[in-house]
Design an enzyme around this catalytic site. Sequence first.
Site, PDB file in Angstrom:
ATOM      1  N   HIS A  31       0.632  -1.119   0.114  1.00 17.59           N
ATOM      2  CA  HIS A  31      -0.009   0.351  -0.017  1.00 17.59           C
ATOM      3  C   HIS A  31       0.918   1.406   0.096  1.00 17.59           C
ATOM      4  O   HIS A  31       2.440   1.459   0.150  1.00 17.59           O
ATOM      5  CB  HIS A  31      -0.741  -0.291   1.226  1.00 17.59           C
ATOM      6  CG  HIS A  31      -0.254  -0.179   2.785  1.00 17.59           C
ATOM      7  ND1 HIS A  31       0.039  -1.138   2.913  1.00 17.59           N
ATOM      8  CD2 HIS A  31       0.229   1.298   3.778  1.00 17.59           C
ATOM      9  CE1 HIS A  31       0.396  -0.673   4.537  1.00 17.59           C
ATOM     10  NE2 HIS A  31       1.337   0.364   4.999  1.00 17.59           N
ATOM     11  N   TYR A  34      -3.757   3.750   2.316  1.00 11.07           N
ATOM     12  CA  TYR A  34      -4.350   2.954   1.124  1.00 11.07           C
ATOM     13  C   TYR A  34      -4.071   2.124   0.212  1.00 11.07           C
ATOM     14  O   TYR A  34      -2.643   2.261   0.174  1.00 11.07           O
ATOM     15  CB  TYR A  34      -4.968   4.464   0.302  1.00 11.07           C
ATOM     16  CG  TYR A  34      -6.001   5.695   1.251  1.00 11.07           C
ATOM     17  CD1 TYR A  34      -7.207   4.550   1.595  1.00 11.07           C
ATOM     18  CD2 TYR A  34      -5.233   6.849   1.709  1.00 11.07           C
ATOM     19  CE1 TYR A  34      -8.491   5.775   2.666  1.00 11.07           C
ATOM     20  CE2 TYR A  34      -5.700   7.274   2.762  1.00 11.07           C
ATOM     21  CZ  TYR A  34      -7.626   7.025   3.120  1.00 11.07           C
ATOM     22  OH  TYR A  34      -8.412   8.089   3.384  1.00 11.07           O
ATOM     23  N   THR A  35      -4.839   1.114  -0.068  1.00 12.31           N
ATOM     24  CA  THR A  35      -4.571   0.511  -1.642  1.00 12.31           C
ATOM     25  C   THR A  35      -4.862   0.963  -2.696  1.00 12.31           C
ATOM     26  O   THR A  35      -6.597   0.779  -2.831  1.00 12.31           O
ATOM     27  CB  THR A  35      -4.508  -1.029  -0.640  1.00 12.31           C
ATOM     28  OG1 THR A  35      -3.917  -1.269   0.222  1.00 12.31           O
ATOM     29  CG2 THR A  35      -3.813  -1.887  -2.114  1.00 12.31           C
ATOM     30  N   CYS A  61      -9.322  -7.953   6.124  1.00 16.97           N
ATOM     31  CA  CYS A  61      -8.926  -7.191   5.998  1.00 16.97           C
ATOM     32  C   CYS A  61     -10.056  -6.075   6.066  1.00 16.97           C
ATOM     33  O   CYS A  61     -11.354  -6.569   5.823  1.00 16.97           O
ATOM     34  CB  CYS A  61      -8.370  -6.300   4.924  1.00 16.97           C
ATOM     35  SG  CYS A  61      -7.322  -4.544   4.590  1.00 16.97           S
TER      36      CYS A  61
END
Length: 280
Positions: free
Chosen positions: A82, A99-100, A254
């Site tokens: 990320h 964030y990815t 996740c």
Amino acid sequence: MDLEFLQTLDVQILVGAAVAILAIVIGAIFLFSSKKSKGCLDPENFKDFKLVKRTQLSHNVAKFTFALRTPTSVLGLPIGQHISCRGKDGQGEEVIKPYTPTTLDSDVGHFELVIKMYPQGRMSHHFREMRVGDYLSVKGPKGRFRYQPGQVRAFGMLAGGSGITPMFQVARAILENPKDKTNVHLIYANVTYEDILLKEELDGLASKYPARFKVYYVLNQPPEVWHGGVGFVSKEMIEKHCPAPASDIQILRCGPPPMNKAMAAHLEALGYTSEMQFQF
């Protein structure tokens, strides 16, 4: 020895020396370039990327498209890792959050973030205020996850809410690689139907790769007509929709902290060892 022979010899020596120097210079350039990190990211310093498109997906979710250096540049983010994004909260204080991106390095010239903006979220405020032409400060890559094609026979994925983004990134990379035969089984939990992020893209993957990608949606508050799971993700759902415990499978998690804690308990009860699990 005549003068003409000596002159010819001098020219040959000079040409040979020039060729040797040129070879050394080219070799040095190649070595330097090969040591440089691939892509536009810097793991130590924040770099600014321009917002070129913003697409509102729902009342609190938007897709942000950022331009890279050139139309052929890549972000250079390894699969499953990320980036750190820096912005300002409602009080003007600096905030940094991971964030990815939903894009891969096969998506050249840009990268995309699908962001769910929460009313009290500090970084959510920054994204809510962003307009086309603004810049986002980004640093990376970050993360402990490393993926190599074929490292496992199958992945089970347990995602909740915005926790879908690393799962989507990994699934896309696997499925779009013709040499990768890994199977992916995703359980994706949300509160309402409207909360499901990337549903069109996930359904597209399931349709395009039916033998290798399965997705099972779970909702706390489903609509009247609903064929997915209801309530919270249960031990029975995992047992039915994820690969059974084995040395060549891995379960990725996740989601919100309460979900992650509940999933860890379910997985342990089902016999998944810590080596078989990874939490983003």
